[in-house]
Scaffold this motif. Sequence first.
Motif, mmCIF file in Angstrom:
data_model
loop_
_atom_site.group_PDB
_atom_site.id
_atom_site.type_symbol
_atom_site.label_atom_id
_atom_site.label_comp_id
_atom_site.label_asym_id
_atom_site.label_seq_id
_atom_site.Cartn_x
_atom_site.Cartn_y
_atom_site.Cartn_z
ATOM 1 N N GLN A 67 18.167 1.917 -42.289
ATOM 2 C CA GLN A 67 19.082 0.917 -41.728
ATOM 3 C C GLN A 67 18.874 -0.446 -42.395
ATOM 4 O OE1 GLN A 67 18.081 -0.701 -37.962
ATOM 5 N NE2 GLN A 67 19.739 -2.175 -38.136
ATOM 6 N N LEU A 68 17.599 -0.838 -42.554
ATOM 7 C CA LEU A 68 17.303 -2.133 -43.166
ATOM 8 C C LEU A 68 17.696 -2.141 -44.643
ATOM 9 C CD1 LEU A 68 13.810 -2.917 -41.568
ATOM 10 C CD2 LEU A 68 16.063 -3.732 -40.855
ATOM 11 N N GLY A 124 21.461 -2.234 -44.968
ATOM 12 C CA GLY A 124 21.917 -3.540 -44.498
ATOM 13 C C GLY A 124 21.688 -4.598 -45.554
ATOM 14 N N ALA A 161 24.326 -4.157 -48.292
ATOM 15 C CA ALA A 161 25.618 -4.707 -47.856
ATOM 16 C C ALA A 161 25.603 -6.233 -47.864
ATOM 17 C CB ALA A 161 25.961 -4.187 -46.458
ATOM 18 N N ALA A 162 24.465 -6.824 -47.479
ATOM 19 C CA ALA A 162 24.360 -8.293 -47.465
ATOM 20 C C ALA A 162 24.453 -8.859 -48.880
ATOM 21 C CB ALA A 162 23.048 -8.711 -46.807
ATOM 22 N N ARG A 168 27.658 -0.428 -45.351
ATOM 23 C CA ARG A 168 27.782 -0.944 -43.986
ATOM 24 C C ARG A 168 27.824 0.196 -42.983
ATOM 25 N NH1 ARG A 168 31.687 -2.083 -40.253
ATOM 26 N NH2 ARG A 168 31.410 -3.984 -39.007
ATOM 27 N N HIS A 185 24.397 1.522 -42.551
ATOM 28 C CA HIS A 185 23.591 0.493 -41.880
ATOM 29 C C HIS A 185 23.782 0.546 -40.365
ATOM 30 C CE1 HIS A 185 21.772 -3.343 -40.919
ATOM 31 N NE2 HIS A 185 22.928 -3.879 -40.576
ATOM 32 N N ILE A 186 25.027 0.546 -39.894
ATOM 33 C CA ILE A 186 25.248 0.448 -38.450
ATOM 34 C C ILE A 186 25.090 1.801 -37.751
ATOM 35 C CG2 ILE A 186 26.671 -1.611 -38.636
ATOM 36 C CD1 ILE A 186 29.123 0.035 -38.379
ATOM 37 N N LEU A 237 21.398 2.392 -37.351
ATOM 38 C CA LEU A 237 20.921 1.590 -36.226
ATOM 39 C C LEU A 237 20.969 2.389 -34.930
ATOM 40 C CD1 LEU A 237 20.453 -1.179 -34.633
ATOM 41 C CD2 LEU A 237 22.943 -1.370 -34.651
ATOM 42 N N SER A 256 28.639 -11.041 -35.623
ATOM 43 C CA SER A 256 27.549 -10.396 -36.349
ATOM 44 C C SER A 256 26.196 -11.003 -35.963
ATOM 45 C CB SER A 256 27.786 -10.545 -37.858
ATOM 46 O OG SER A 256 26.810 -9.864 -38.596
ATOM 47 N N HIS A 297 23.227 -8.742 -34.364
ATOM 48 C CA HIS A 297 21.898 -8.603 -34.973
ATOM 49 C C HIS A 297 20.793 -8.937 -33.973
ATOM 50 C CE1 HIS A 297 23.956 -8.232 -38.829
ATOM 51 N NE2 HIS A 297 22.804 -7.967 -39.401
ATOM 52 N N GLY A 334 17.029 -11.244 -44.875
ATOM 53 C CA GLY A 334 17.020 -9.787 -44.886
ATOM 54 C C GLY A 334 15.885 -9.236 -45.730
#
Length: 474
Positions: A28-29, A32, A35-36, A55, A58-59, A62, A351, A355, A449
Amino acid sequence: MANSYLKYESKKLATWYFTFAAIIFGAQLLFGLVAAIQYVMPSFMFEVVDFSVARMIHINALVVWMVFAMFGSVYWLLPDETGIETVGIGLGKFLFWAFAAAIVVVVLVYLFIQVGPADETSIWFIHEGREYIEAPRWADFAIVVVALGFVANLYMTGMKGNRSGIVTVLMADMIAFAGLYLAGMFWTDNISIDQFWWWWVIHLWVEATWEVFVGSIAAYGLITMIGAHRKVVEMWLWIEVSMLFGSGILGLGHHYFWIGTPEYWWEIGALFSALEPLPLVAMFIHVLYDWGKMQGQEDAKGLEQSVITNKPAFTWFVLNAFGNFLGAGIWGFFHTLPQVNLYTHGTQFTSAHGHLAFFGAYATILIGMMYMAVQGKNGIKVMNNTKSTIWATSMIVGGVLGMTMALTVAGYADFIVSRAQWGATWEGYFAGQSTIWLIQGMNWRVIMGVITFIGFFFLVKDLLSIGKAAHHVR
């Protein structure tokens, strides 16, 4: 301290769930972070892992890692609360491997197939396109089977063994948790109806069933780590249950603002959403009160030792009280009212809330449960912090708080410029995206991040090695 880990297969199964949860947490990290970076460098990994795929993983990761850690937490506490081995432990082990294999296949499809024709084949074998629960339909059915098996194990064990207040609450909560997933499986071509039921899954999970789950785990942790009185803890747990089910279900109405339901839901949702932080405040006060009372009693006896039997886990539990209040409560209430949500919904401010809320309300206490499992597995009476504990906690918490602040600043520019000043037009969108506050905010999100991701490696190192440290009391 008797090592109950060696006595119960349920606790060994719990460590399997925690291990897989930690792996998915890392994924997930990682995605993420990808994507960032792509947000500020759109060509980064172009046509290898596109932004939409990064993304999505990532979600969805989560949600998945938290569900694995929740199942692990229940399997860990069941023998302690019921006094017996989990009934159907063989079924539990089979379902773990089936669940893990299904998740691996789904992630591989996301990575290597990614998209397909807009027909039933894609929905059944790639993904359904529902944010947060994008598993293809075959995986939907597999998840239902796994959830029902898990709930059956919980009920059979609770009915056969000693049924404490914590177990009773979990039995009611987990049936709601599993049942709500069915709401997201309705098949309809009407996107409004589809979104209506989708909201039921995600928001009744996080605003009702998951919050009740956290209350149960917090109660178990307080009893285990600082010897809090069971009657007091369970009294607060029942109060939290009644308030969270009421405020959580009716508070859901503030989301209906966007999906065409009658207007009266706006005010009902806004009112009851405002009540949601109250039990979280009670939980926060409870943690500090119990901690101070127990330590004061020890100090009065002239003893210098801490009453906390697992300092890393207790740290994460306290962070849960703070994070729950700040992320779900304060940051959530900032844009709950429809009059405000009209401008903030779907911006970087959302967002920022997401988070901090997911991390503060759920990730923290689940990491705490992982430390409790490490303590039990290694037969440690009093577990102390290590340097890796401090680095992991500081970097992960600092990184997430930094991301939240960066996204809040970016979100401010997003909704003030794009929506308030330009009226949510295309020109307004691009004007908002080009503001220095949003650009710098997104750059800081990447930096924070990276810090969070490095902190994750310290966390893994600590979880794998802390049990071997010599400075614990055994």
